[in-house]
Design a protein around this motif. Sequence first.
Motif, mmCIF file in Angstrom:
data_model
loop_
_atom_site.group_PDB
_atom_site.id
_atom_site.type_symbol
_atom_site.label_atom_id
_atom_site.label_comp_id
_atom_site.label_asym_id
_atom_site.label_seq_id
_atom_site.Cartn_x
_atom_site.Cartn_y
_atom_site.Cartn_z
ATOM 1 N N ILE A 18 0.849 -1.191 0.000
ATOM 2 C CA ILE A 18 0.000 0.000 0.000
ATOM 3 C C ILE A 18 0.888 1.246 0.000
ATOM 4 O O ILE A 18 1.737 1.397 0.873
ATOM 5 C CB ILE A 18 -0.914 0.012 1.251
ATOM 6 C CG1 ILE A 18 -1.955 -1.096 1.135
ATOM 7 C CG2 ILE A 18 -1.597 1.363 1.425
ATOM 8 C CD1 ILE A 18 -2.775 -1.285 2.387
ATOM 9 N N PRO A 19 0.687 2.138 -0.994
ATOM 10 C CA PRO A 19 1.465 3.375 -0.975
ATOM 11 C C PRO A 19 0.999 4.284 0.162
ATOM 12 O O PRO A 19 -0.198 4.378 0.430
ATOM 13 C CB PRO A 19 1.171 4.005 -2.339
ATOM 14 C CG PRO A 19 -0.102 3.392 -2.793
ATOM 15 C CD PRO A 19 -0.212 2.050 -2.144
ATOM 16 N N GLY A 20 1.947 4.953 0.818
ATOM 17 C CA GLY A 20 1.574 5.836 1.924
ATOM 18 C C GLY A 20 1.176 5.043 3.157
ATOM 19 O O GLY A 20 1.422 3.841 3.251
ATOM 20 N N SER A 21 0.522 5.718 4.095
ATOM 21 C CA SER A 21 0.127 5.057 5.344
ATOM 22 C C SER A 21 -1.323 4.584 5.279
ATOM 23 O O SER A 21 -2.122 5.079 4.473
ATOM 24 C CB SER A 21 0.288 6.036 6.512
ATOM 25 O OG SER A 21 -0.693 7.046 6.410
ATOM 26 N N LEU A 22 -1.650 3.631 6.145
ATOM 27 C CA LEU A 22 -3.047 3.169 6.211
ATOM 28 C C LEU A 22 -3.964 4.299 6.635
ATOM 29 O O LEU A 22 -5.111 4.386 6.204
ATOM 30 C CB LEU A 22 -3.153 1.997 7.196
ATOM 31 C CG LEU A 22 -2.697 0.643 6.676
ATOM 32 C CD1 LEU A 22 -2.800 -0.398 7.786
ATOM 33 C CD2 LEU A 22 -3.524 0.204 5.466
ATOM 34 N N ALA A 23 -3.453 5.176 7.516
ATOM 35 C CA ALA A 23 -4.274 6.288 8.029
ATOM 36 C C ALA A 23 -4.743 7.198 6.892
ATOM 37 O O ALA A 23 -5.905 7.611 6.853
ATOM 38 C CB ALA A 23 -3.477 7.087 9.060
ATOM 39 N N ILE A 24 -3.846 7.490 5.949
ATOM 40 C CA ILE A 24 -4.250 8.398 4.861
ATOM 41 C C ILE A 24 -5.287 7.714 3.970
ATOM 42 O O ILE A 24 -6.194 8.368 3.446
ATOM 43 C CB ILE A 24 -3.036 8.914 4.043
ATOM 44 C CG1 ILE A 24 -3.428 10.171 3.250
ATOM 45 C CG2 ILE A 24 -2.504 7.874 3.070
ATOM 46 C CD1 ILE A 24 -3.830 11.353 4.073
#
Lengths: 198, 97
Positions: A18-24
């Motif tokens: 997954i690119p970036g964080s799960l939060a975003i």
Amino acid sequence: MSEAALPPLFINSHRRNIPGSLAIWAAILAEMSEFAIMFIVYFLARAHNPVVFHEGPAKLNTTAGTMNTIVMLSSSYFVVRAVMAMRENQAKTSARWLWAAVACGATYLIIKYYEYTWNTAQGLATETNIFYAVYYYVTFNHFLHVGWGSAAMLWVIYRLNTGIYTQQEHEGLINVALYWHMIDLAWITIFPLLYVIR
Amino acid sequence: MMQTENKKFITKLWLLLISLTLFSAFMAERSHPGLLSVLIMAGVLAFKGRIIVDYFMELKQANPVLRKLMQIYFYVIPTLIILSWLFPQQIAEWTAL
């Protein structure tokens, strides 16, 4: 795929790819759902009021809508280039691309302000009919997103300039880039619904 | 070398998206409202959304669930555009309070 073969975008979430964080992504999917509800309202209002939804777009400023679409697409492109520059360890170049994206955000807000002023001069307001009520509700909501999305990019530029991000670790930049693309996605949906389809 | 190719590819996609936007604006101003123009506009939206999701957000090689979640938006909205143009009365009847 070995970790070494993964692009830097995936370093922090490579197990899930997954690119970036799960939060975003939670934020992006929540925002996309919010816009989806507005689009459902649009389709329902359109089905119940076909005449005003047929006539409404023709009275809007198509040039302003088109210019804003070009500005949003360009800002997304600049954000992609900012990420690419950071992958090449060019923080200054990355910041310059982000400044270009922020300039696009500001241009969008100015064009939208002009468009609202122009609408008022034409006598188009939220109470004119349900098409314009939907138009103002959706576009002003998007206007706010462009505002705080631009502010988030300014924060990332500050962090780039202070050397916090590295070629290996720049998840904050990736997160803001993804969020900005979401704002772009919302606009490319709004444009045909409100300005083009009659 | 790879990065240079990526930059060229992304730049081409950006120019393609701009061209499609100008085409949409031309359709809005010049074409007569009809099923064909609605189909074209729905197709353009689906295509633009796919490009941004797959290449700008870089989900083409990413987690398939996340990619599908984002892509489905650009299947559903264009479909709703076509359905709401073809069957406005039925939708109004089904959703009347």
